[in-house]
Design a protein around this motif. Structure first.
Motif, mmCIF file in Angstrom:
data_model
loop_
_atom_site.group_PDB
_atom_site.id
_atom_site.type_symbol
_atom_site.label_atom_id
_atom_site.label_comp_id
_atom_site.label_asym_id
_atom_site.label_seq_id
_atom_site.Cartn_x
_atom_site.Cartn_y
_atom_site.Cartn_z
ATOM 1 N N ASN A 70 -5.678 -5.359 -2.595
ATOM 2 C CA ASN A 70 -4.684 -4.873 -1.694
ATOM 3 C C ASN A 70 -5.174 -3.836 -0.738
ATOM 4 O O ASN A 70 -6.496 -3.739 -0.770
ATOM 5 N N HIS A 71 -4.555 -3.040 -0.101
ATOM 6 C CA HIS A 71 -4.713 -2.116 0.598
ATOM 7 C C HIS A 71 -5.635 -2.203 1.954
ATOM 8 O O HIS A 71 -6.796 -1.968 1.786
ATOM 9 N N ARG A 72 -5.028 -3.376 2.734
ATOM 10 C CA ARG A 72 -5.735 -3.636 3.939
ATOM 11 C C ARG A 72 -5.343 -2.859 5.235
ATOM 12 O O ARG A 72 -4.219 -2.789 5.136
ATOM 13 N N LEU A 73 -6.249 -2.703 5.999
ATOM 14 C CA LEU A 73 -5.774 -2.404 7.471
ATOM 15 C C LEU A 73 -5.924 -3.234 8.306
ATOM 16 O O LEU A 73 -6.958 -3.873 8.458
ATOM 17 N N VAL A 108 -1.183 7.246 2.329
ATOM 18 C CA VAL A 108 -0.612 8.286 3.260
ATOM 19 C C VAL A 108 -0.149 7.630 4.499
ATOM 20 O O VAL A 108 0.922 7.943 5.192
ATOM 21 N N GLY A 109 -1.084 6.843 5.158
ATOM 22 C CA GLY A 109 -0.546 6.215 6.232
ATOM 23 C C GLY A 109 0.468 5.200 6.441
ATOM 24 O O GLY A 109 1.399 5.222 7.328
ATOM 25 N N PHE A 110 0.794 4.794 5.133
ATOM 26 C CA PHE A 110 1.643 3.548 4.890
ATOM 27 C C PHE A 110 3.179 4.572 4.766
ATOM 28 O O PHE A 110 4.188 4.189 5.386
ATOM 29 N N ARG A 111 2.941 5.895 4.293
ATOM 30 C CA ARG A 111 4.235 6.668 4.099
ATOM 31 C C ARG A 111 4.479 7.193 5.224
ATOM 32 O O ARG A 111 5.691 7.417 5.728
ATOM 33 N N PHE A 112 3.568 7.673 6.255
ATOM 34 C CA PHE A 112 3.730 8.216 7.637
ATOM 35 C C PHE A 112 4.559 7.433 8.363
ATOM 36 O O PHE A 112 5.172 7.676 9.067
ATOM 37 N N ASP A 113 4.155 5.924 8.206
ATOM 38 C CA ASP A 113 4.872 5.217 9.170
ATOM 39 C C ASP A 113 6.568 5.076 9.000
ATOM 40 O O ASP A 113 7.269 4.666 9.781
ATOM 41 N N SER A 144 0.653 -1.196 -0.025
ATOM 42 C CA SER A 144 -0.011 -0.079 0.012
ATOM 43 C C SER A 144 0.870 1.164 -0.040
ATOM 44 O O SER A 144 0.438 2.235 0.521
ATOM 45 N N PRO A 145 1.907 1.235 -0.870
ATOM 46 C CA PRO A 145 2.703 2.531 -0.899
ATOM 47 C C PRO A 145 2.026 3.877 -1.141
ATOM 48 O O PRO A 145 2.835 5.016 -1.032
ATOM 49 N N ALA A 193 4.121 13.108 2.209
ATOM 50 C CA ALA A 193 3.516 12.320 1.590
ATOM 51 C C ALA A 193 2.221 13.017 1.468
ATOM 52 O O ALA A 193 1.183 12.831 0.404
ATOM 53 N N TRP A 194 1.409 13.977 2.497
ATOM 54 C CA TRP A 194 0.063 14.538 2.278
ATOM 55 C C TRP A 194 -0.024 15.279 1.203
ATOM 56 O O TRP A 194 -1.035 15.848 0.807
ATOM 57 N N THR A 195 1.354 15.958 0.665
ATOM 58 C CA THR A 195 1.113 16.918 -0.241
ATOM 59 C C THR A 195 1.214 16.435 -1.754
ATOM 60 O O THR A 195 0.774 17.130 -2.573
ATOM 61 N N HIS A 196 1.438 15.130 -2.050
ATOM 62 C CA HIS A 196 1.334 14.422 -3.200
ATOM 63 C C HIS A 196 0.439 12.995 -3.294
ATOM 64 O O HIS A 196 0.482 12.401 -4.230
ATOM 65 N N TRP A 197 -0.256 12.538 -2.223
ATOM 66 C CA TRP A 197 -1.002 11.193 -2.324
ATOM 67 C C TRP A 197 -2.359 11.685 -1.749
ATOM 68 O O TRP A 197 -2.528 12.454 -0.826
ATOM 69 N N SER A 198 -3.306 11.470 -2.484
ATOM 70 C CA SER A 198 -4.724 11.845 -2.060
ATOM 71 C C SER A 198 -5.001 11.161 -0.746
ATOM 72 O O SER A 198 -4.646 10.054 -0.228
ATOM 73 N N SER A 199 -5.691 12.177 0.177
ATOM 74 C CA SER A 199 -5.754 11.678 1.391
ATOM 75 C C SER A 199 -6.852 12.601 2.029
ATOM 76 O O SER A 199 -7.378 13.568 1.466
ATOM 77 N N TYR A 200 -7.199 12.289 3.282
ATOM 78 C CA TYR A 200 -7.886 13.292 4.119
ATOM 79 C C TYR A 200 -7.372 14.735 4.064
ATOM 80 O O TYR A 200 -8.142 15.582 4.155
#
Length: 622
Positions: free
Chosen positions: A345-348, A83-88, A79-80, A94-101
């Motif tokens: 993919n993309h599981r939490l 944003v949460g994956f990148r924050f970890d 899940s690269p 990552a918030w500036t270039h991946w769609s997120s909240y």
């Protein structure tokens, strides 16, 4: 919620255009003057209602559950782009270039819940609120009540949008006027606490202007039954207290010139704001109440109720989700292992460290720090680790052996009925299932899978995770009273409960015993127990990341690791009582260690934003 006759986007566009050079071909009937747009309540409310679409949804952004960035959950390893994956991995850029909240790279106030980002919507909404406030004098054909309803909503949204940005980015300018388009920007950043005082003034004024329930006003009776989501006094008091509690917290106090400790004065003021709210609730003057634990699920989820937005009597403030069936489908795929959902993919997964650190035993004692060791006092047994736990554990978490599929299964799928979460089980997979040995169930029902399909369109379901609910208010009040009065029996003079009693109110609802005497010996000891209670009661609702940062704990080694729970079954699964199935070789395995330093207490600003003018500088370390 009923819409008024003039749509907001049309009105604001015309208001902004009316002062510009007449360079577009427009028919005379398409032009509405400021006097017309803001003249009466119906028109002004039409303008105001677009602000409700400036509330982003943490859990539907980019069709993913993007609301949790703390130590509470972990993304699958494929899940690269999340944003949460990148924050970890320490990449807060990552918030500036991946769609997120936080952002989607564009601004929309449409009904599309998946494309709303906090950063662009906040600045847009603040300007809109200021436009409305500067045009209040044009509301000439209105009663005093109507004027107060409009002003109260505008002030609330101005405060709320500022506050929500400050939670993540820290010090900002507080924009309380319409910025001229022909003047250079020179708005200076304030200290966090100076900023919070500005927000406090807006929330206080909004709370004084707004009713508890619009249905009980002459204006609101025109839309009676459709006013539940309109901004009211209780919502304003909620954020009046929350804004002050955040400003009092160690991080915010530290960056404002104090030490890394609570600011007692701000905490007392926060407790008083929450006390005002809770006194109204407990005296029966509001429409809000704690939901019985038997109805706990309906705070977050409805099914078969004609798409009813969840919340029950407990939810105070939420986003207004549109396209509701998709909320079931997309979030089901995030939280349910691929073997019973779709192969994507993309599981939490809930992290083992979070669940085992916070969800204790039914007798009120925590699990031992080393979960492989027995604790005779609490009754914890590593061979039966799922026995006798906090009732909220069984509501929120699917553990090994829990039934997941209700209906019939073909012989080749028969081993999918129960969650096989032991090491090597078919519900365990780092790519598209649970990585940790636990599965999210707080916002789910048994049967949300591709076999039972209880999330299907015909079930008319909806899911919504609140920004603020009443149990959160009790716990924030307890924290503010504890730290404001430096006592476990700290109590605001305007409310009948002290800090311990407020926490016990939430524990009693869940069927837990009162806070044990051993956790009431000192302020610091009770604070740790209060934080654990907050972690359980509000688990996975989008609060943990902000909490850890404001408490200055996100860089602490105890909160760095995200772990999985590994174990083997020692006997056949007890399908009637899965917690009675004996397991062996229980241990925790570190999946990732988050290497955070002081710069990770705030998100970085976009380079394009800090390049606008010198006074708007980058956050430290970025």
């Amino acid at each position: 919620m009923k819409k008024y006759s003039i749509t907001s986007i049309w009105v604001i566009a015309l208001v902004m255009i009316s002062s510009c050079e007449d360079y577009l071909d427009r028919t005379p009937e398409s032009v509405i003057s400021e006097e017309t747009a803001f003249r009466n309540f119906e028109n002004f409310q039409g303008f105001t209602e677009e602000l409700y679409r400036c509330i982003p949804d943490k859990f539907h952004s980019h069709n993913q559950a993007t609301g949790n960035f703390g130590d509470d959950e972990i993304w699958s390893d494929d899940s690269p782009d999340q944003v949460g994956f990148r924050f970890d991995r320490g990449d807060f850029w990552a918030w500036t270039h991946w769609s997120s909240y936080f952002d989607h790279g564009s601004l929309t106030t449409t009904q599309d819940r998946t494309a709303k980002g906090l950063w662009p919507l906040a600045w847009y909404g603040i300007r809109k609120a200021n436009l409305g406030l500067e045009n209040l004098h044009r509301m000439t054909e209105a009663t005093q009540e109507e004027r107060e309803l409009i002003e109260g909503q505008l002030l609330f949204f101005r405060g709320w949008l500022h506050f929500n940005m400050a939670q993540y980015w820290g010090s900002l300018p507080y924009i309380d006027r319409v910025l001229p388009g022909d003047e250079p920007l020179r708005e200076e950043k304030l200290s966090y606490q100076e900023f919070a005082e500005k927000a406090h003034n807006d929330f206080r004024r909004a709370a004084d202007l707004l009713p508890i329930n619009w249905d009980n006003t002459a204006t609101g009776r025109r839309t009676a039954g459709n006013n539940h989501y309109r901004i009211n006094k209780i919502m304003a008091l909620s954020y009046l207290g929350k804004n002050l509690l955040w400003a009092s917290s160690p991080l915010m106090n530290s960056v404002s010139g104090g030490g890394p400790v609570y600011n007692a004065d701000l905490a007392r003021r926060s407790a008083e704001a929450f006390g005002e709210l809770l006194n109204l609730v407990e005296s029966g003057q509001t429409q809000y109440a704690l939901e019985p634990f038997s109805n706990y699920k309906r705070i977050f989820l409805t099914r078969g109720q004609n798409w009813l937005l969840p919340g029950g009597a407990e939810t105070i403030f939420r986003t207004l989700v549109h396209g509701v069936n998709a909320t079931h489908w997309n979030l089901t795929q995030c939280w349910i292992p691929a073997v019973i959902a779709r192969d994507a993919n993309h599981r939490l997964s809930p992290t083992s460290n979070y669940v085992n650190r916070n969800y204790g035993m039914a007798n009120g004692l925590p699990l031992p720090e080393d979960i492989s060791q027995a604790d005779p006092e609490s009754g914890y047994d590593p061979n039966y680790p799922f026995r006798n736990r906090d009732p909220r554990f069984y509501h929120d978490i699917a553990y090994d052996g829990v039934q997941m599929v209700l209906g019939s299964l073909s012989p080749e799928n028969a081993n999918l009925r129960y969650a096989n979460l032991y090491t090597g089980g078919n519900f365990r997979n780092d790519r598209n299932s649970t990585r940790t040995g636990y599965v999210h169930m707080k916002f789910m029902m048994v049967g949300y899978n591709n076999f039972d399909q209880l999330f299907s369109y015909g079930n008319a379901g909806s899911r919504n995770i609140p920004y603020v609910r009443l149990s959160d208010i009790y716990l924030m009040y307890a924290e503010a009273a504890l730290m404001g009065y430096n006592s476990v029996t700290g109590q605001s003079p305007n409310f009948s409960k002290n800090a311990v009693e407020a926490v016990n109110t939430i524990r009693e609802r869940a069927g837990m015993p009162e806070v044990l005497p051993r956790f009431q010996t000192t302020v610091s000891v009770f604070l740790e127990e209060l934080r654990r209670e907050r972690a359980v009661e509000l688990a996975f609702e989008g609060h943990r990341f902000t909490d850890l940062r404001r408490w200055m704990l996100i860089t602490h080694p105890d909160y760095a690791a995200k772990t999985a729970m590994e174990f083997d079954r020692a006997e056949a699964l007890n399908t009637e009582v899965p917690s009675d199935t004996r397991i062996v070789n229980l241990r925790e395995r570190v999946i990732i260690n988050r290497n955070y330093d002081d710069k990770h207490y705030w998100l970085p600003f976009k380079v394009s934003d800090v390049s606008l003018y010198p006074e708007f500088d980058q956050n430290p370390g970025w």
